[in-house]
Design a protein around this motif. Structure first.
Motif, PDB file in Angstrom:
ATOM      1  N   ASP A 154      24.612  43.052  44.066  1.00 33.77           N
ATOM      2  CA  ASP A 154      24.665  44.349  44.744  1.00 33.77           C
ATOM      3  C   ASP A 154      25.342  44.145  46.085  1.00 33.77           C
ATOM      4  OD1 ASP A 154      24.363  46.828  45.862  1.00 33.77           O
ATOM      5  OD2 ASP A 154      22.204  46.967  45.510  1.00 33.77           O
ATOM      6  N   ASN A 155      26.594  44.528  46.170  1.00 31.49           N
ATOM      7  CA  ASN A 155      27.352  44.360  47.406  1.00 31.49           C
ATOM      8  C   ASN A 155      27.728  45.711  48.001  1.00 31.49           C
ATOM      9  OD1 ASN A 155      28.458  42.775  49.421  1.00 31.49           O
ATOM     10  ND2 ASN A 155      30.458  42.676  48.442  1.00 31.49           N
ATOM     11  N   ARG A 156      26.842  46.711  47.784  1.00 35.13           N
ATOM     12  CA  ARG A 156      27.069  48.023  48.399  1.00 35.13           C
ATOM     13  C   ARG A 156      26.744  47.925  49.882  1.00 35.13           C
ATOM     14  NH1 ARG A 156      23.218  51.450  44.654  1.00 35.13           N
ATOM     15  NH2 ARG A 156      22.057  49.519  44.915  1.00 35.13           N
ATOM     16  N   GLY A 157      27.574  48.528  50.676  1.00 35.20           N
ATOM     17  CA  GLY A 157      27.343  48.488  52.121  1.00 35.20           C
ATOM     18  C   GLY A 157      27.402  47.052  52.610  1.00 35.20           C
ATOM     19  N   THR A 158      26.328  46.605  53.215  1.00 33.38           N
ATOM     20  CA  THR A 158      26.271  45.230  53.745  1.00 33.38           C
ATOM     21  C   THR A 158      25.195  44.408  53.062  1.00 33.38           C
ATOM     22  OG1 THR A 158      24.741  45.935  55.479  1.00 33.38           O
ATOM     23  CG2 THR A 158      27.099  45.979  56.013  1.00 33.38           C
TER      24      THR A 158
END
Length: 106
Positions: free
Chosen positions: A52-56
């Motif tokens: 999960d590399n959504r946002g930071t």
């Protein structure tokens, strides 16, 4: 139209020699009819990574979304429509002696 047929299993690489022969026959028929785009077995859920590399976030975790059952293989097929894809999924289920899940490509 393209569809994916997921093979649902509870033990990776659990196909018997008879099941593998049926799968090979099913694959040959798909190829002969120009319906096979790709087919493959995949490793068990214990070798999966959830990323999960959504946002930071940058979260990488071992495992899979599936529980005791998981996808152990798949076919990507070309079919004239949902009806033919459903018929092919029924044949695939019989060939591999497993439940399968059918989804259209978007």
């Amino acid at each position: 139209m393209r569809f994916i047929i997921f093979v649902i299993d509870s033990d990776s690489n659990s196909g018997s020699s008879d099941e593998m022969a049926e799968i090979d026959h099913f694959n040959s028929e798909l190829s002969r009819n120009n319906q096979l785009v790709m087919a493959a077995g995949i490793a068990g859920s214990s070798s999966g990574l959830l990323i999960d590399n959504r946002g930071t976030k940058e979260v990488v975790e071992s495992g899979s979304l599936n529980g005791a059952e998981f996808y152990s293989g798949f076919w990507i097929i070309d079919a004239e429509g949902e009806r033919q894809a459903r018929e092919l999924a029924l044949e695939g289920s019989r060939a591999c002696n497993r439940r399968v899940e059918l989804r259209p490509f978007l």
